[in-house]
Design an enzyme around this catalytic site. Structure first.
Site, PDB file in Angstrom:
ATOM      1  N   GLU A  49      93.461  16.996  45.528  1.00 25.22           N
ATOM      2  CA  GLU A  49      92.774  17.296  46.623  1.00 25.22           C
ATOM      3  C   GLU A  49      91.462  17.738  46.326  1.00 25.22           C
ATOM      4  OE1 GLU A  49      93.279  16.030  49.433  1.00 25.22           O
ATOM      5  OE2 GLU A  49      95.471  15.106  49.109  1.00 25.22           O
ATOM      6  N   TYR A 132      91.576  21.553  55.689  1.00 31.81           N
ATOM      7  CA  TYR A 132      92.015  20.209  55.268  1.00 31.81           C
ATOM      8  C   TYR A 132      92.973  20.534  53.981  1.00 31.81           C
ATOM      9  CZ  TYR A 132      92.286  16.322  52.554  1.00 31.81           C
ATOM     10  OH  TYR A 132      92.851  15.026  51.986  1.00 31.81           O
ATOM     11  N   ASP A 150      90.630  15.123  57.482  1.00 30.21           N
ATOM     12  CA  ASP A 150      89.251  14.806  56.605  1.00 30.21           C
ATOM     13  C   ASP A 150      88.244  13.859  57.424  1.00 30.21           C
ATOM     14  OD1 ASP A 150      90.412  12.516  56.245  1.00 30.21           O
ATOM     15  OD2 ASP A 150      90.283  12.369  53.935  1.00 30.21           O
TER      16      ASP A 150
END
Length: 370
Positions: A49, A132, A150
């Site tokens: 991520e 996020y 996102d």
């Protein structure tokens, strides 16, 4: 184009409610076979991520494999020297991401027994974890029913619900989060990734969604009103500032000069080829080198390059020159070819000149084998 009654400043969640089941069905048949989706290791999911922020999937995959081969655990990440870490990250850009990885790993070692904390709220307390990232890790690794919002998700929901707020506003992100929260259900990780995949492959940005292929077109308010190109509402970006820069490859005895940038600001703490603002003349280059105590011989141009940062665009002119006498300059080192390749992390802005540097160093080493 049909006219909508109004641009909705409040989110109508009914299209989202109708979309959850068909979206999950679509995802289970069409999910991208990404390497971090083959694991439930929270560390690997977290790493992916962070790498994916501002970076294309195709670029991330080889970095991801190389990173976990070198630093397979949170303890190994916490212990790695910063320069080695940044060399692993070299070329991915946004180097604060790598530094925050190490800082967060240190917190995990000190407070959580060397593992990532298990909840969204705890993850939010770690360096480099915004809403996020915390939601993505919490939902995918731990199954916590929290939406990961996102840019892809903002775009999909904006079109799905014909949401009239500027999606760049924090209030819009909070509204989308609140809208999705009741529908996370028993498969939150899958649902979050389904929204992301839909946004990256079908509900595309820049007014070009592939609505005829979308599993949610039946429920999409923007599509049904013929307004899919109107959404999302997004304020225009400010124009980037253009900087002309001169980049120097200075060689001496099979070595090239590298300079370490300041610990604050753009490209903080990274190594670079010496450079200065302005598209310089030969006299200006010689004067710049004299200020470092260096006397250079014949100068030759090695081409130009452009690099785009978030708010600045560098237009670079490169020059190579041999130094008549190698001297130590403040904040600089003379790097051999192996060190340039393996030790010192250079930002991708300087990559257009890296091949020239390596070629010159190898040629010099062959001519001076002793």
């Amino acid at each position: 184009m049909k006219k909508n009654a109004s641009l909705l400043s409040e989110l109508d969640s009914r299209p989202v409610a109708a979309s959850v089941s068909p979206l999950l069905d679509w995802y289970r048949k069409n999910a991208r076979p990404l390497p971090w989706r083959k694991t439930r290791n929270p560390y690997y999911i977290w790493l992916s991520e962070i790498m994916l922020q501002q970076t294309r999937v195709e670029t991330v995959i080889p970095y991801y494999h190389r990173f976990i081969a070198s630093l397979p655990t949170i303890p190994s990440l916490a212990a790695v020297p910063e320069e080695e870490l940044l060399k692993l990250w070299e070329g991915l850009g946004y180097y604060s991401r790598a530094r925050n990885l190490k800082k967060a790993a240190a917190v995990c070692m000190e407070q959580y027994g060397g593992i990532l904390p298990l909840t969204y709220d705890e993850l939010l307390s770690l360096p480099g974890f915004g809403p996020y990232t915390a939601a993505a890790v919490a939902s995918i690794a731990y199954g916590e029913p929290v939406p990961a919002v996102d840019g892809n998700v903002l775009r999909v929901v904006s079109r799905l619900c014909a949401y009239g707020e500027d999606i760049m506003l924090p209030s819009a992100r909070k509204s989308v989060f609140s809208c999705l929260l009741p529908y996370m259900g028993s498969a939150p990780g899958e649902l979050n990734q389904a929204f992301m995949d839909l946004g990256s492959s079908i509900c595309l940005p820049n007014g070009a969604p592939k609505c005829m292929l979308c599993p949610l077109s039946f429920a999409c308010t923007a599509f049904l009103n013929g307004q899919e190109r109107l959404f999302p509402i997004k304020r225009a970006k400010s124009a980037r500032r253009i900087e002309q820069r001169t980049v120097l490859l200075l060689f001496s005895d099979s070595r090239v000069l590298l300079h370490k940038r300041k610990e604050q600001g753009l490209l903080a703490g990274l190594w670079e080829f010496p450079n200065f603002e302005g598209d310089a003349s030969e006299d200006a280059i010689r004067q710049y080198c004299r200020q470092m105590g260096l006397s250079i011989e014949k100068i030759r141009p090695i081409g130009s390059a452009k690099h785009i940062f978030t708010h600045i665009e560098w237009h670079m002119s490169g020059f190579a020159a041999a130094v008549s006498e190698r001297k130590e300059a403040d904040g600089c080192i003379w790097a051999e070819h192996a060190q340039l390749k393996q030790r010192y992390p250079l930002p991708s802005a300087f990559r257009p000149f890296l091949q020239t540097a390596e070629t010159e160093l190898l040629r010099a080493a062959e001519n001076n084998p002793g």
